[in-house]
Design an enzyme around this catalytic site. Sequence first.
Site, PDB file in Angstrom:
ATOM      1  N   ALA A   8       0.810  -1.201  -0.151  1.00 52.95           N
ATOM      2  CA  ALA A   8      -0.044  -0.007   0.112  1.00 52.95           C
ATOM      3  C   ALA A   8       0.805   1.211  -0.030  1.00 52.95           C
ATOM      4  O   ALA A   8       0.312   2.507  -0.191  1.00 52.95           O
ATOM      5  CB  ALA A   8      -0.904  -0.092   1.297  1.00 52.95           C
ATOM      6  N   CYS A   9       2.239   0.972   0.186  1.00 52.87           N
ATOM      7  CA  CYS A   9       2.824   2.269   0.482  1.00 52.87           C
ATOM      8  C   CYS A   9       3.496   2.740  -1.228  1.00 52.87           C
ATOM      9  O   CYS A   9       4.224   2.051  -1.708  1.00 52.87           O
ATOM     10  CB  CYS A   9       4.261   1.715   1.347  1.00 52.87           C
ATOM     11  SG  CYS A   9       5.670   3.195   1.109  1.00 52.87           S
ATOM     12  N   SER A  10       3.306   4.026  -1.322  1.00 48.96           N
ATOM     13  CA  SER A  10       3.838   4.355  -2.639  1.00 48.96           C
ATOM     14  C   SER A  10       5.333   4.499  -2.703  1.00 48.96           C
ATOM     15  O   SER A  10       5.715   4.346  -3.890  1.00 48.96           O
ATOM     16  CB  SER A  10       3.195   5.874  -2.903  1.00 48.96           C
ATOM     17  OG  SER A  10       3.843   6.832  -1.987  1.00 48.96           O
TER      18      SER A  10
END
Length: 119
Positions: A8-10
């Site tokens: 979920a982390c860009s």
Amino acid sequence: MEIWINPACSKCRSALTLLDAEGADYTVRRYLEDVPGEDEIRDVLGRLGLEPWDITRTQEPVAKELGLKEWPRDESSRERWITALAEHPRLIQRPIITADDGTAVVGRTEEAVRDALSR
């Protein structure tokens, strides 16, 4: 080379995109599912040359619940921090890339990812 990510982390996705573009050989570890133990965290800290508070996400809700900002940042508190990271992996800064030469980097920038690739 291994990269610890949260999908979920860009920043994690950007690091993976760069590794793929460079044709890097790596394995992905979704560290929220495959949680590192205290010994693994100690090992990665040694490879990073950092202390546990240096890789702790202090803005996470669980960090606020634990009151991490008030915890001492000294040798006598080091194990307490490591235990917190192992028990609450969401607190671990990401992505962490372990390089082939035995070192590691926190790959939050393109420069850091390229640094890991060059090792």
